[in-house]
Scaffold this motif. Structure first.
Motif, short mmCIF file in Angstrom:
data_model
loop_
_atom_site.label_atom_id
_atom_site.label_comp_id
_atom_site.label_asym_id
_atom_site.label_seq_id
_atom_site.Cartn_x
_atom_site.Cartn_y
_atom_site.Cartn_z
N LEU A 186 0.55 -0.57 0.12
CA LEU A 186 -0.06 -0.03 -0.18
C LEU A 186 1.06 1.51 0.06
O LEU A 186 0.94 2.22 -0.95
CB LEU A 186 -1.29 0.00 1.28
N GLN A 187 2.15 1.26 0.46
CA GLN A 187 2.55 2.57 0.98
C GLN A 187 3.21 2.75 -0.75
O GLN A 187 3.99 3.45 -1.12
CB GLN A 187 3.97 2.24 2.31
N ASP A 188 3.77 1.67 -1.17
CA ASP A 188 4.37 1.43 -2.91
C ASP A 188 3.25 2.59 -3.65
O ASP A 188 3.75 3.33 -4.08
CB ASP A 188 5.18 0.17 -3.06
N MET A 189 1.56 2.17 -3.31
CA MET A 189 1.09 2.36 -4.33
C MET A 189 0.85 3.65 -3.71
O MET A 189 0.84 4.61 -4.70
CB MET A 189 0.24 2.29 -4.19
N VAL A 190 1.09 4.36 -3.15
CA VAL A 190 1.09 6.07 -1.93
C VAL A 190 2.31 6.70 -2.38
O VAL A 190 2.08 8.01 -3.19
CB VAL A 190 0.99 5.82 -0.86
N GLU A 191 3.44 5.82 -2.51
CA GLU A 191 4.52 6.65 -2.90
C GLU A 191 5.01 6.47 -4.87
O GLU A 191 5.54 6.96 -5.12
CB GLU A 191 5.37 6.28 -2.31
N GLY A 192 3.12 5.60 -5.74
CA GLY A 192 3.93 5.54 -6.93
C GLY A 192 4.38 4.46 -7.68
O GLY A 192 5.01 4.44 -8.21
N ARG A 193 5.08 3.25 -6.94
CA ARG A 193 5.25 2.27 -7.55
C ARG A 193 4.61 1.34 -7.88
O ARG A 193 4.81 0.34 -6.30
CB ARG A 193 7.01 2.28 -6.18
N PHE A 194 4.44 1.03 -8.51
CA PHE A 194 3.62 0.38 -8.97
C PHE A 194 3.43 0.11 -10.51
O PHE A 194 3.80 1.16 -11.24
CB PHE A 194 2.30 0.98 -8.57
N LEU A 195 2.78 -1.00 -11.75
CA LEU A 195 2.81 -0.84 -12.15
C LEU A 195 1.75 -1.04 -12.79
O LEU A 195 0.45 -1.42 -12.54
CB LEU A 195 2.74 -2.68 -13.20
N THR A 196 0.68 -0.38 -13.79
CA THR A 196 -0.25 -0.37 -14.82
C THR A 196 -0.44 -1.57 -14.88
O THR A 196 0.04 -2.41 -14.95
CB THR A 196 -0.60 0.70 -15.92
N SER A 197 -1.98 -1.86 -15.43
CA SER A 197 -2.68 -3.18 -15.47
C SER A 197 -2.04 -3.63 -16.94
O SER A 197 -1.25 -5.07 -16.81
CB SER A 197 -4.09 -3.10 -15.60
N THR A 198 -2.00 -3.06 -18.13
CA THR A 198 -1.05 -3.66 -19.30
C THR A 198 0.21 -3.63 -18.70
O THR A 198 1.46 -4.38 -19.50
CB THR A 198 -0.77 -2.11 -19.81
N GLU A 199 1.42 -2.87 -18.30
CA GLU A 199 2.92 -2.91 -18.00
C GLU A 199 2.41 -4.36 -17.10
O GLU A 199 3.76 -5.06 -17.32
CB GLU A 199 3.37 -1.60 -17.07
N SER A 200 1.86 -4.18 -15.78
CA SER A 200 2.18 -5.63 -15.16
C SER A 200 1.84 -7.34 -16.91
O SER A 200 2.86 -7.99 -16.23
CB SER A 200 0.90 -6.06 -14.44
#
Length: 104
Positions: A75-89
């Motif tokens: 959740l902290q990663d998401m808040v800080e923008g550290r995630f992939l979009t569904s397409t990237e994933s």
């Protein structure tokens, strides 16, 4: 409600462990379950059944705490923008599978 009785320190191999004597009242369904476990021959007495049960409960609590920490981290990663979009994933997973198949 469990009641706590006397306690003693066990010598020998269990010198580092304290053994406490307790009286615990179980509902009939649990008493029956404990008796069934003893009847299998895997346990010699109710103490062994309860000890293993409590060990498993402790293990489960540790797993839950570790899982909760990982969820918080995600959740902290998401808040800080550290995630992939569904397409990237999806693209990342396809690349992973292609690499795995190439090695097989």
């Amino acid at each position: 409600m469990p009641s706590i009785g006397r306690h003693r320190l066990v010598d020998g191999l269990q010198a580092a462990r304290q053994t406490f004597f307790m009286t615990v009242t179980l509902p009939a369904v649990f008493e029956s379950f404990v008796r069934q476990k003893i009847a299998t021959g895997l346990y010699q007495n109710a103490d062994e059944v309860v000890e293993e049960s409590l060990g498993l409960m402790r293990q489960q609590e540790r797993w839950k705490m570790a899982a909760s920490a990982k969820i918080d981290e995600g959740l902290q990663d998401m808040v800080e923008g550290r995630f992939l979009t569904s397409t990237e994933s999806m693209a990342d997973m396809e690349a992973f599978k292609a690499n795995w198949r190439a090695k097989a």
